[in-house]
Design a protein around this motif. Sequence first.
Motif, mmCIF file in Angstrom:
data_model
loop_
_atom_site.group_PDB
_atom_site.id
_atom_site.type_symbol
_atom_site.label_atom_id
_atom_site.label_comp_id
_atom_site.label_asym_id
_atom_site.label_seq_id
_atom_site.Cartn_x
_atom_site.Cartn_y
_atom_site.Cartn_z
ATOM 1 N N LEU A 99 4.598 -9.941 -8.960
ATOM 2 C CA LEU A 99 5.285 -9.633 -7.689
ATOM 3 C C LEU A 99 4.657 -8.631 -6.550
ATOM 4 O O LEU A 99 3.963 -7.625 -7.021
ATOM 5 C CB LEU A 99 6.708 -8.938 -8.087
ATOM 6 C CG LEU A 99 7.774 -9.805 -8.782
ATOM 7 C CD1 LEU A 99 8.818 -8.895 -8.989
ATOM 8 C CD2 LEU A 99 8.007 -11.116 -8.389
ATOM 9 N N SER A 100 4.996 -8.958 -5.344
ATOM 10 C CA SER A 100 4.534 -8.115 -4.286
ATOM 11 C C SER A 100 5.797 -7.929 -3.527
ATOM 12 O O SER A 100 6.495 -8.289 -3.460
ATOM 13 C CB SER A 100 3.438 -8.783 -3.160
ATOM 14 O OG SER A 100 3.251 -8.102 -2.154
ATOM 15 N N ILE A 101 5.464 -6.415 -3.113
ATOM 16 C CA ILE A 101 7.055 -5.938 -2.155
ATOM 17 C C ILE A 101 6.824 -6.278 -0.727
ATOM 18 O O ILE A 101 7.385 -5.840 -0.037
ATOM 19 C CB ILE A 101 7.220 -4.594 -2.501
ATOM 20 C CG1 ILE A 101 6.105 -3.631 -1.883
ATOM 21 C CG2 ILE A 101 7.757 -4.363 -4.052
ATOM 22 C CD1 ILE A 101 6.533 -1.886 -2.183
ATOM 23 N N GLY A 102 5.382 -6.625 -0.589
ATOM 24 C CA GLY A 102 5.240 -6.921 1.045
ATOM 25 C C GLY A 102 3.770 -7.296 1.439
ATOM 26 O O GLY A 102 2.925 -6.881 0.455
ATOM 27 N N ASP A 103 3.605 -7.782 2.668
ATOM 28 C CA ASP A 103 2.175 -7.987 2.907
ATOM 29 C C ASP A 103 1.401 -6.863 3.548
ATOM 30 O O ASP A 103 0.864 -6.897 4.759
ATOM 31 C CB ASP A 103 2.276 -9.278 3.918
ATOM 32 C CG ASP A 103 2.515 -10.524 3.311
ATOM 33 O OD1 ASP A 103 2.629 -10.652 2.119
ATOM 34 O OD2 ASP A 103 3.178 -11.466 4.156
ATOM 35 N N TYR A 104 1.238 -5.879 2.605
ATOM 36 C CA TYR A 104 0.315 -4.676 2.958
ATOM 37 C C TYR A 104 -0.085 -4.212 1.441
ATOM 38 O O TYR A 104 0.397 -4.549 0.671
ATOM 39 C CB TYR A 104 1.325 -3.482 3.642
ATOM 40 C CG TYR A 104 2.545 -3.618 3.178
ATOM 41 C CD1 TYR A 104 3.765 -4.091 3.802
ATOM 42 C CD2 TYR A 104 2.958 -2.746 2.125
ATOM 43 C CE1 TYR A 104 4.868 -4.092 3.145
ATOM 44 C CE2 TYR A 104 4.139 -2.665 1.417
ATOM 45 C CZ TYR A 104 5.203 -3.259 2.127
ATOM 46 O OH TYR A 104 6.331 -3.163 1.460
ATOM 47 N N VAL A 105 -1.248 -3.610 1.813
ATOM 48 C CA VAL A 105 -1.941 -3.201 0.397
ATOM 49 C C VAL A 105 -1.849 -1.694 0.162
ATOM 50 O O VAL A 105 -2.001 -0.649 1.201
ATOM 51 C CB VAL A 105 -3.471 -3.541 0.526
ATOM 52 C CG1 VAL A 105 -4.114 -3.121 -0.913
ATOM 53 C CG2 VAL A 105 -3.426 -5.021 0.726
ATOM 54 N N LEU A 106 -1.347 -1.250 -1.002
ATOM 55 C CA LEU A 106 -0.936 0.059 -1.161
ATOM 56 C C LEU A 106 -1.904 0.311 -2.342
ATOM 57 O O LEU A 106 -2.705 -0.520 -2.805
ATOM 58 C CB LEU A 106 0.548 0.103 -1.913
ATOM 59 C CG LEU A 106 1.685 -0.244 -0.876
ATOM 60 C CD1 LEU A 106 2.920 -0.485 -1.889
ATOM 61 C CD2 LEU A 106 1.933 0.884 0.256
ATOM 62 N N THR A 107 -2.076 1.603 -2.460
ATOM 63 C CA THR A 107 -3.225 2.069 -3.265
ATOM 64 C C THR A 107 -2.938 1.719 -4.755
ATOM 65 O O THR A 107 -3.846 1.891 -5.760
ATOM 66 C CB THR A 107 -3.492 3.767 -3.257
ATOM 67 O OG1 THR A 107 -2.321 4.237 -3.396
ATOM 68 C CG2 THR A 107 -4.178 4.120 -2.073
ATOM 69 N N LEU A 141 2.415 -5.806 -11.039
ATOM 70 C CA LEU A 141 2.708 -5.523 -9.491
ATOM 71 C C LEU A 141 1.410 -5.866 -8.776
ATOM 72 O O LEU A 141 0.593 -4.983 -9.022
ATOM 73 C CB LEU A 141 3.109 -3.974 -9.064
ATOM 74 C CG LEU A 141 4.656 -3.640 -9.404
ATOM 75 C CD1 LEU A 141 5.567 -4.874 -9.058
ATOM 76 C CD2 LEU A 141 4.959 -3.357 -10.791
ATOM 77 N N THR A 142 1.170 -6.757 -7.644
ATOM 78 C CA THR A 142 -0.237 -6.737 -7.129
ATOM 79 C C THR A 142 0.079 -7.168 -5.655
ATOM 80 O O THR A 142 1.163 -7.882 -5.579
ATOM 81 C CB THR A 142 -1.094 -7.785 -7.757
ATOM 82 O OG1 THR A 142 -0.640 -9.227 -7.490
ATOM 83 C CG2 THR A 142 -1.320 -7.533 -9.330
ATOM 84 N N PRO A 143 -0.584 -7.063 -4.590
ATOM 85 C CA PRO A 143 -0.372 -7.729 -3.411
ATOM 86 C C PRO A 143 -0.441 -9.157 -3.415
ATOM 87 O O PRO A 143 -0.079 -9.773 -2.472
ATOM 88 C CB PRO A 143 -1.495 -7.085 -2.552
ATOM 89 C CG PRO A 143 -2.129 -6.003 -3.380
ATOM 90 C CD PRO A 143 -1.943 -6.229 -4.879
HETATM 91 N N1 ADE Z 1 -0.273 -3.034 -5.304
HETATM 92 C C1 ADE Z 1 -0.956 -2.708 -4.193
HETATM 93 N N2 ADE Z 1 -0.061 -3.148 -2.841
HETATM 94 C C2 ADE Z 1 1.175 -3.758 -3.420
HETATM 95 C C3 ADE Z 1 2.206 -4.430 -2.961
HETATM 96 N N3 ADE Z 1 2.360 -4.917 -1.684
HETATM 97 N N4 ADE Z 1 3.304 -4.760 -3.813
HETATM 98 C C4 ADE Z 1 3.097 -4.852 -5.086
HETATM 99 N N5 ADE Z 1 1.724 -4.288 -5.764
HETATM 100 C C5 ADE Z 1 0.824 -3.835 -4.915
#
Ligand code: ADE
Length: 248
Positions: A129-137, A86-88
């Motif tokens: 995979l990313s769940i959307g165009d925003y950055v979570l911690t 999981l990454t942006p």
């Molecule tokens: N880690 C930080 N942001 C994420 C995102 N938008 N989707 C998946 N992993 C993430």
Amino acid sequence: MDVHILTIFPEMFVSPFADSILQRAQSRGLLRIHIHNIRDFATDRHRVTDDLPYGGGPGMVMKPEPIVAGLHAIQDTFGPAHVVLLTPQGERFNQERAKTLSQYERLLLVCGRYAGIDARVQRYVDAELSIGDYVLTGGELPAMVIVDAVVRLIPDVLGDAQSAEVDSLFHGLLQGPVYTRPVEFTGVRVPRILRSGNHAAIAAWRRRQALWTTYQRRPELLQDAALSPQDLAVLREFEACDVPAHES
Ligand code: ADE
């Protein structure tokens, strides 16, 4: 299905999976969730999982050795899994991907943190995979989102076998409006057709409403949806006059 999660924050996963559909799926033996702490696979004295980035810059980068050791250990013990990082920067997760993932017997989700994960981990993963165009911690919340979306598509997980079928996006369209009692609320009545008992007419009304909602809110989804000749005729009608679907 067996879902393995590799994280440095295992305690985050306790309550989201302890309720409702996910809890029921586990108690019925349809789902087993295994949380693994990346730190347990670090071999140095301080069990370090991150380090400074080469080339400088802010934040810390997750070290490759504990993650790759964890991926090997988990798969040696439980069998090969479909590994998702999981990454942006990943491909966008969507309902189509949820369907694909629900067909695996074993998923292994790797949660990144800080400024990223050492790029050499990528060789050991099947998908990023990313769940959307925003950055979570970190990847922990995305992993929970993915488990929730995937598990409800496993056969028999939902009480009513039909329920996933009527979900928004299951057939590539958004769901139209739904109603429950009372029949009248704040002067607004439930459309008469839904109270008619005419199942064919209700199905046609719902399809039309789904098309209308999608046409208005997310028209780009219509490109990939499986549309019948009747659907296309309905869309042409919308285009011709741009009026809402018949409501009552
Ligand atoms: N880690 C930080 N942001 C994420 C995102 N938008 N989707 C998946 N992993 C993430």
